[in-house]
Design a protein around this motif. Structure first.
Motif, PDB file in Angstrom:
ATOM      1  N   ILE A 356       0.867  -1.203  -0.041  1.00 15.49           N
ATOM      2  CA  ILE A 356      -0.070  -0.197   0.020  1.00 15.49           C
ATOM      3  C   ILE A 356       0.755   1.039   0.096  1.00 15.49           C
ATOM      4  N   ASP A 357       0.649   2.100  -0.825  1.00 14.74           N
ATOM      5  CA  ASP A 357       1.565   3.306  -1.060  1.00 14.74           C
ATOM      6  C   ASP A 357       1.209   4.443  -0.221  1.00 14.74           C
ATOM      7  N   TRP A 358       2.002   4.316   1.232  1.00 10.16           N
ATOM      8  CA  TRP A 358       1.882   5.074   2.176  1.00 10.16           C
ATOM      9  C   TRP A 358       2.520   6.523   2.135  1.00 10.16           C
ATOM     10  N   GLY A 359       3.362   6.595   1.098  1.00 18.07           N
ATOM     11  CA  GLY A 359       4.011   7.799   0.951  1.00 18.07           C
ATOM     12  C   GLY A 359       5.121   8.411   1.727  1.00 18.07           C
ATOM     13  N   TRP A 360       5.755   9.438   1.579  1.00 18.21           N
ATOM     14  CA  TRP A 360       6.847   9.996   2.162  1.00 18.21           C
ATOM     15  C   TRP A 360       6.582   9.971   3.805  1.00 18.21           C
ATOM     16  N   PHE A 361       5.256  10.277   4.192  1.00 21.54           N
ATOM     17  CA  PHE A 361       5.025  10.618   5.753  1.00 21.54           C
ATOM     18  C   PHE A 361       4.570   9.258   6.148  1.00 21.54           C
ATOM     19  N   PHE A 362       5.102   8.133   5.911  1.00 23.97           N
ATOM     20  CA  PHE A 362       4.476   6.892   6.127  1.00 23.97           C
ATOM     21  C   PHE A 362       4.420   6.836   7.877  1.00 23.97           C
ATOM     22  N   PHE A 363       5.296   7.523   8.391  1.00 25.43           N
ATOM     23  CA  PHE A 363       5.308   7.527   9.920  1.00 25.43           C
ATOM     24  C   PHE A 363       4.111   8.095  10.376  1.00 25.43           C
ATOM     25  N   LEU A 364       3.478   9.091   9.720  1.00 25.85           N
ATOM     26  CA  LEU A 364       2.085   9.605  10.035  1.00 25.85           C
ATOM     27  C   LEU A 364       0.896   8.905   9.371  1.00 25.85           C
ATOM     28  N   THR A 365       1.292   8.515   8.120  1.00 32.43           N
ATOM     29  CA  THR A 365       0.210   7.986   7.217  1.00 32.43           C
ATOM     30  C   THR A 365      -0.277   6.599   7.798  1.00 32.43           C
ATOM     31  N   LYS A 366       0.528   5.710   8.299  1.00 36.22           N
ATOM     32  CA  LYS A 366       0.055   4.653   8.677  1.00 36.22           C
ATOM     33  C   LYS A 366      -0.522   4.626  10.257  1.00 36.22           C
ATOM     34  N   PRO A 367      -0.210   5.444  11.058  1.00 34.93           N
ATOM     35  CA  PRO A 367      -0.990   5.471  12.437  1.00 34.93           C
ATOM     36  C   PRO A 367      -2.386   6.101  12.185  1.00 34.93           C
ATOM     37  N   ILE A 368      -2.533   7.063  11.077  1.00 30.28           N
ATOM     38  CA  ILE A 368      -3.572   7.868  11.051  1.00 30.28           C
ATOM     39  C   ILE A 368      -4.650   6.880  10.516  1.00 30.28           C
ATOM     40  N   PHE A 369      -4.080   5.992   9.455  1.00 30.94           N
ATOM     41  CA  PHE A 369      -5.023   5.244   8.901  1.00 30.94           C
ATOM     42  C   PHE A 369      -5.505   4.223   9.901  1.00 30.94           C
ATOM     43  N   TRP A 370      -4.577   3.668  10.680  1.00 28.34           N
ATOM     44  CA  TRP A 370      -4.892   2.646  11.766  1.00 28.34           C
ATOM     45  C   TRP A 370      -6.112   3.290  12.435  1.00 28.34           C
ATOM     46  N   LEU A 371      -5.853   4.531  13.088  1.00 27.64           N
ATOM     47  CA  LEU A 371      -6.763   5.093  13.940  1.00 27.64           C
ATOM     48  C   LEU A 371      -8.178   5.299  13.108  1.00 27.64           C
ATOM     49  N   LEU A 372      -8.309   5.791  11.949  1.00 24.86           N
ATOM     50  CA  LEU A 372      -9.319   5.912  11.046  1.00 24.86           C
ATOM     51  C   LEU A 372     -10.199   4.639  11.054  1.00 24.86           C
ATOM     52  N   HIS A 373      -9.316   3.640  10.702  1.00 25.96           N
ATOM     53  CA  HIS A 373      -9.789   2.182  10.513  1.00 25.96           C
ATOM     54  C   HIS A 373     -10.483   1.843  11.570  1.00 25.96           C
ATOM     55  N   GLU A 374      -9.995   1.929  12.741  1.00 28.84           N
ATOM     56  CA  GLU A 374     -10.653   1.367  14.066  1.00 28.84           C
ATOM     57  C   GLU A 374     -11.821   2.222  14.684  1.00 28.84           C
ATOM     58  N   ILE A 386     -13.876  10.349  10.145  1.00 29.40           N
ATOM     59  CA  ILE A 386     -13.304  11.324   9.930  1.00 29.40           C
ATOM     60  C   ILE A 386     -13.342  12.609  10.854  1.00 29.40           C
ATOM     61  N   ILE A 387     -14.502  12.633  11.072  1.00 27.25           N
ATOM     62  CA  ILE A 387     -15.069  13.818  11.901  1.00 27.25           C
ATOM     63  C   ILE A 387     -14.209  13.531  13.458  1.00 27.25           C
ATOM     64  N   VAL A 388     -14.411  12.558  13.780  1.00 22.01           N
ATOM     65  CA  VAL A 388     -13.923  12.046  15.227  1.00 22.01           C
ATOM     66  C   VAL A 388     -12.242  12.039  15.483  1.00 22.01           C
ATOM     67  N   LEU A 389     -11.848  11.387  14.176  1.00 17.35           N
ATOM     68  CA  LEU A 389     -10.325  11.487  13.986  1.00 17.35           C
ATOM     69  C   LEU A 389      -9.774  13.009  14.059  1.00 17.35           C
ATOM     70  N   LEU A 391     -11.392  15.419  15.687  1.00 19.41           N
ATOM     71  CA  LEU A 391     -11.373  15.880  17.134  1.00 19.41           C
ATOM     72  C   LEU A 391      -9.810  15.414  17.895  1.00 19.41           C
ATOM     73  N   ILE A 392      -9.703  14.193  17.613  1.00 21.45           N
ATOM     74  CA  ILE A 392      -8.453  13.554  18.436  1.00 21.45           C
ATOM     75  C   ILE A 392      -7.138  14.330  17.970  1.00 21.45           C
ATOM     76  N   ILE A 393      -7.074  14.662  16.599  1.00 21.41           N
ATOM     77  CA  ILE A 393      -5.847  15.365  16.426  1.00 21.41           C
ATOM     78  C   ILE A 393      -5.823  16.750  16.799  1.00 21.41           C
ATOM     79  N   LYS A 394      -6.743  17.194  16.895  1.00 22.12           N
ATOM     80  CA  LYS A 394      -6.817  18.603  17.658  1.00 22.12           C
ATOM     81  C   LYS A 394      -6.925  18.601  18.843  1.00 22.12           C
ATOM     82  N   ALA A 395      -7.112  17.585  19.601  1.00 22.67           N
ATOM     83  CA  ALA A 395      -6.772  17.468  21.098  1.00 22.67           C
ATOM     84  C   ALA A 395      -5.434  17.264  21.286  1.00 22.67           C
TER      85      ALA A 395
END
Length: 609
Positions: A356-374, A386-389, A391-395
């Motif tokens: 899966i093409d996670w890109g240059w920011f894979f260290f952010l992309t992978k955990p962001i997707f994991w959290l979104l998936h959960e 996405i909206i709850v995600l 809120l979590i990022i802003k917190a």
């Protein structure tokens, strides 16, 4: 120019460049040349050892257990029998002419949102619009002639099984008439992984040497290439922990094959690796056993417009009276995160999740997707996830944001004094700079801190955009109402009053689609405008005009972005606005949102305190 305005211009320029970068598309690909020739044999064996003739769609017929003469290939292709493939996720067939998997459909995915739309076809036989198939075989080496090993002209017989399904393998058999018996046993799980076990039984009375191989061949570039630089499409391989991606255009620039067979890039894998082709959402990958060495090859034939990936195992000797067996796997299906993660963690496929093409920011992309998936598993709706995600990022960012918003509130309070300094200094820029620095120092204000939240949003924006654009979990994911695909732009349009007028609107990707604003982009512009009202305004009239237009310019720019990303941006703006408003109130400021932009705040009077 004062430090405050410099920082705002810098932040604006960075944001603008980031957003503009995502709007750059590659030129549309040319229509692929229809092939009439065969896939190439593995590069480590003599030409002709695995001559792969690409068949048209074949109709069922009785197996003959022979090799079709070259002059009768077309007729043989028409009459070649097939073995049905049927699992919970896949349907299709295996052609007994060559024993290749060349017809495969994905049951759970349709081409469009229409519930009656055709299901997605991944693999196709020659004779179809886009031939794309996988096959496995043996390359002749010492002690055996090329005609004594099965090739693309071989018509196999069914020895065991009728329909390939989970728990129901199928075995094909072919005898060369000179003491060698070849078998292929196909098995599969309930998702996308095939296991191909090849064996050769030697009763010839002499030792023979063979090299087992696997090939994935694709004739021409796929018609549905996105052409967008954010996603890799083309050859992909893992070589002892090192990921390599080669686009279709770059495959046409590989080094010339010393054997004179097109262009080639060949590397030796020591222990762990895989190679294949990846699309936006789908992938076909050859996977040798973990711990075994093999030759990993990417190839392009200009004369055939043929793209090919190969795995060629080391040459092995089959002694007289012995049987040699080689097992490999083939992934052919959707790039579902859960399935690929399972194949990596439980199946031992090294770093398979990186397909899966996670890109240059894979260290952010992978955990962001994991959290979104959960979150999606808990909520059951990707839009709300996405909206709850958000809120979590802003917190998480709130402690840093708090200092920035406090600094911005103080800078806003100093706006009248800054105007006085500007009038007093006139054209003396040095005097103005010195006066402003003293004012900042006296009031303990850091003009650079106001840019911090914007700068922190840039890698998060990159990562979330990557997640929404690349991962199949967002494809055709609904939110509510008219938003039925969070990976696509908002389908509503101001040009037909959001469906009230009886005419269609420009298609996504067209020149005029940017003016076809949907409901979400309009809300985005409003949310950006409201957030801007809380920020210190530039004192320079030109800069003030630029900032005044920015929300509406961005509204058009982001209008053609995926709905999921626009939804994130709206949620981010609304949450940021609420945070900043409350923090400014706590600092003794009372925002006047609909007053003058420059004088948009006034000090609380005594009764408010």
């Amino acid at each position: 120019m004062d430090d405050q305005n410099k920082n705002f211009i810098l932040a604006t320029a960075l944001s603008f460049l980031v957003l503009l970068a995502w709007l750059i598309f590659f030129p549309p690909p040319e229509a692929p040349q229809q092939p009439t020739d065969a896939a190439l044999p593995p590069s480590t064996v003599e030409p002709g050892a695995a001559d792969v003739v690409v068949p048209p769609t074949a109709a069922p017929a009785e197996a003959t257990g022979t090799v079709a003469p070259s002059s009768d290939i077309a007729q043989a292709l028409e009459n070649a029998p097939r073995v049905t493939i049927d699992s919970g996720s896949l349907t299709g067939s295996i052609s007994l002419l060559g024993g290749r998997i060349d017809e495969l459909y994905l049951k759970d995915y349709r081409e469009t949102l229409d519930p009656e739309a055709p299901i997605v076809q991944l693999l196709s036989p020659v004779g179809s619009a886009e031939p794309y198939y996988a096959l496995h075989g043996w390359a002749a080496q010492a002690g055996v002639a090329a005609d004594d090993v099965p090739n693309a002209r071989t018509i196999w017989q069914i020895e065991a099984g009728e329909t390939l399904a989970p728990q129901d393998p199928v075995t094909l058999v072919w005898q060369n008439g000179n003491g060698l018996t070849f078998r292929k046993t196909f098995s599969m799980d309930d998702k996308f992984l095939f296991t191909i076990e090849q064996s050769v039984e030697n009763t010839s009375g002499t030792d023979v040497s063979l090299a087992p191989y696997g090939i994935v061949a694709r004739h021409g570039e796929p018609d549905d290439l996105t052409g967008f630089f954010i996603i890799h499409e083309g050859a992909i391989r893992m070589t002892d922990g090192e990921l390599e991606e080669t686009s279709y255009s770059n495959m046409t620039e590989l080094d010339a094959d010393p054997r004179g067979r097109g262009l080639v890039d060949s590397v030796q894998v020591t222990e762990n690796g895989w190679i294949g082709f990846t699309d936006h959402y789908w992938m076909t990958t050859l996977i040798p056993p973990s711990g075994e060495s093999f030759r990993s090859i990417a190839r392009y034939s200009p004369s055939r417009d043929l793209y090919q990936t190969e795995v060629v195992m080391p040459v092995r000797t089959v002694a007289a009276g012995e049987t040699l067996t080689q097992q490999t796997q083939l992934f052919a299906g959707a790039k579902e995160w859960e399935a690929i993660q399972t194949y990596q963690n439980e199946g031992g496929i090294n770093r398979f999740i990186d397909s899966i093409d996670w890109g240059w920011f894979f260290f952010l992309t992978k955990p962001i997707f994991w959290l979104l998936h959960e979150l999606n598993l808990i909520i059951g709706n990707m839009g709300w996830a996405i909206i709850v995600l958000t809120l979590i990022i802003k917190a998480v960012l709130l402690p840093l944001a708090y200092k920035s918003y406090v600094s911005m509130a103080k800078m806003k309070e100093l706006q009248p004094e800054m105007e006085k300094l500007k009038e007093k200094a006139g054209d003396d820029r040095q005097q103005l700079q010195q006066g402003m620095m003293e004012l900042y120092k006296k009031n303990k204000v850091n003009p650079a801190s106001g840019c911090l939240p914007i700068l922190l949003q840039i890698p998060i924006f990159f990562s979330l955009y990557k997640v929404i654009f690349v991962t199949i979990e967002l494809r055709h994911a609904e939110w509510l109402g008219w938003i039925r695909d969070l990976s696509a732009p908002d389908p509503s349009s101001i040009l037909n009053l959001f469906g009230l007028l009886p005419w269609s609107t420009p298609e996504p990707g067209s020149l005029f689609f940017i003016f076809s604003l949907g409901i979400l982009p309009i809300f985005l512009g409003i949310s950006m405008w409201l957030q801007q009202k809380l920020n210190p305004a530039p004192t320079d009239p030109t800069q003030k005009m630029i900032f005044a237009w920015m929300p509406w310019v961005f509204m058009f720019m982001l209008g053609s972005f995926a709905s999921g990303l626009v939804l994130y941006w709206i949620a981010n703006n609304v949450i940021t606005f609420a945070q900043q408003y409350l923090i400014m109130r706590s600092q003794g400021m009372k925002p006047d949102l609909f007053g003058n932009i420059t004088e948009g705040f006034r000090k609380k009077d005594t009764k408010d305190q």
